[in-house]
Motif scaffolding. Sequence first.
Motif, short mmCIF file in Angstrom:
data_model
loop_
_atom_site.label_atom_id
_atom_site.label_comp_id
_atom_site.label_asym_id
_atom_site.label_seq_id
_atom_site.Cartn_x
_atom_site.Cartn_y
_atom_site.Cartn_z
N ARG A 209 0.83 -1.19 0.00
CA ARG A 209 0.00 0.00 0.00
C ARG A 209 0.88 1.25 0.00
O ARG A 209 1.93 1.27 0.63
CB ARG A 209 -0.93 0.01 1.21
N THR A 286 -3.87 2.78 -6.38
CA THR A 286 -4.84 3.02 -5.31
C THR A 286 -6.24 2.61 -5.74
O THR A 286 -6.99 2.00 -4.97
CB THR A 286 -4.82 4.50 -4.92
N GLN A 289 -6.40 -1.08 -5.61
CA GLN A 289 -6.52 -1.54 -4.22
C GLN A 289 -7.94 -1.34 -3.70
O GLN A 289 -8.50 -2.21 -3.03
CB GLN A 289 -5.52 -0.78 -3.35
#
Length: 354
Positions: A209, A286, A289
Amino acid sequence: MPHLPSFRRSERQVPVVPKVPVPTARAIVDCAVYVDGQRLPGKFTHAAALAEVRARGAGFVWVGLHEPDATQMGDIAQTFGLHSLAVEDAVKAHQRPKLERYDDILVTVMRTVAYIEHELHSVSQIVQTGEILIFTAPDFVVAVRHGEHSGLAGVRRDLEAHPQRLQLGPGAVLHAIADFVVDSYLELTRAVELDVDAMEEEIFTPRRRIAIEPIYQLKREIVELRRAVKPLADPIHQLSEPETPLPKEVRRYLRDVADHHTTVAERINDFDDSLSALIGAALAKTALQQNTDVRKISAWVAILAVPTMIAGIYGMNFEHMAELRQVWGYPAVLALMATLCGTLYIIFRRIEWL
């Protein structure tokens, strides 16, 4: 009752303490006279140093100041005959890099930079900027510095160790300061390059992340660095032109400084392009994710919906419902719930939702 006289309370007068001007010597870091490339022994005030040079008819004065106020700079201007507009720029600072000429005095403004150590994921200042303004004339150099990171003591020591360069006069000092500033640009770009490489590795590492804010922070610092560095290209180019009242050898050295500055400017442009690409990659990662998280949540919601639905049906408490009066009814319903949930879990695992 007799009339009593009234008294007015006098206002308390606050004494005004006149501001005592700080002596000019407080702002002077170093002041020296150089003749034939050698520093004359002894200490000089700026006025005495200039008088010594003009009495000899040879040599020059090099005065270095650090963040002088208007009064101190006014004293320097009166001694050396500096133009009021340039003096105002020297006091206020925050000028763009530029080159101006007032009769036989060249005024060069350069922005200085310094790299601040920081954590990779922190949102903090990375590039610290300052300023150096240099007055160059046939018999003196006045360097006015703003900022704590751009001391010129090392430049002075290096020049004093090479008298043949000081023999070229004030132009040699101007070149040495410009070379010092541009070299600091090179050092900073090497440090920033490590940050950019680390961020690239961070972003393109699978299943890691990332935080976008540090990338934006570094991007902003690169923009500030570009504003400090890029405008210096024209002044350095002008200084290396034959029309400039500098010795031919100094102009040759300045052309080398211009080449180094071009290298720095190209690196900064590369950093800017790389960070723009990294921001796009970070946003895409992002989004991926977030999509993965949404799929996981949806899969677990679907799995938990099965026992919730069955329990909801049996919780309606109707009299005639299947398996209510059977001994094995309750275990059978639990087994059915477990079987359906397990089946959905296997399906979602196969399609990589879990």
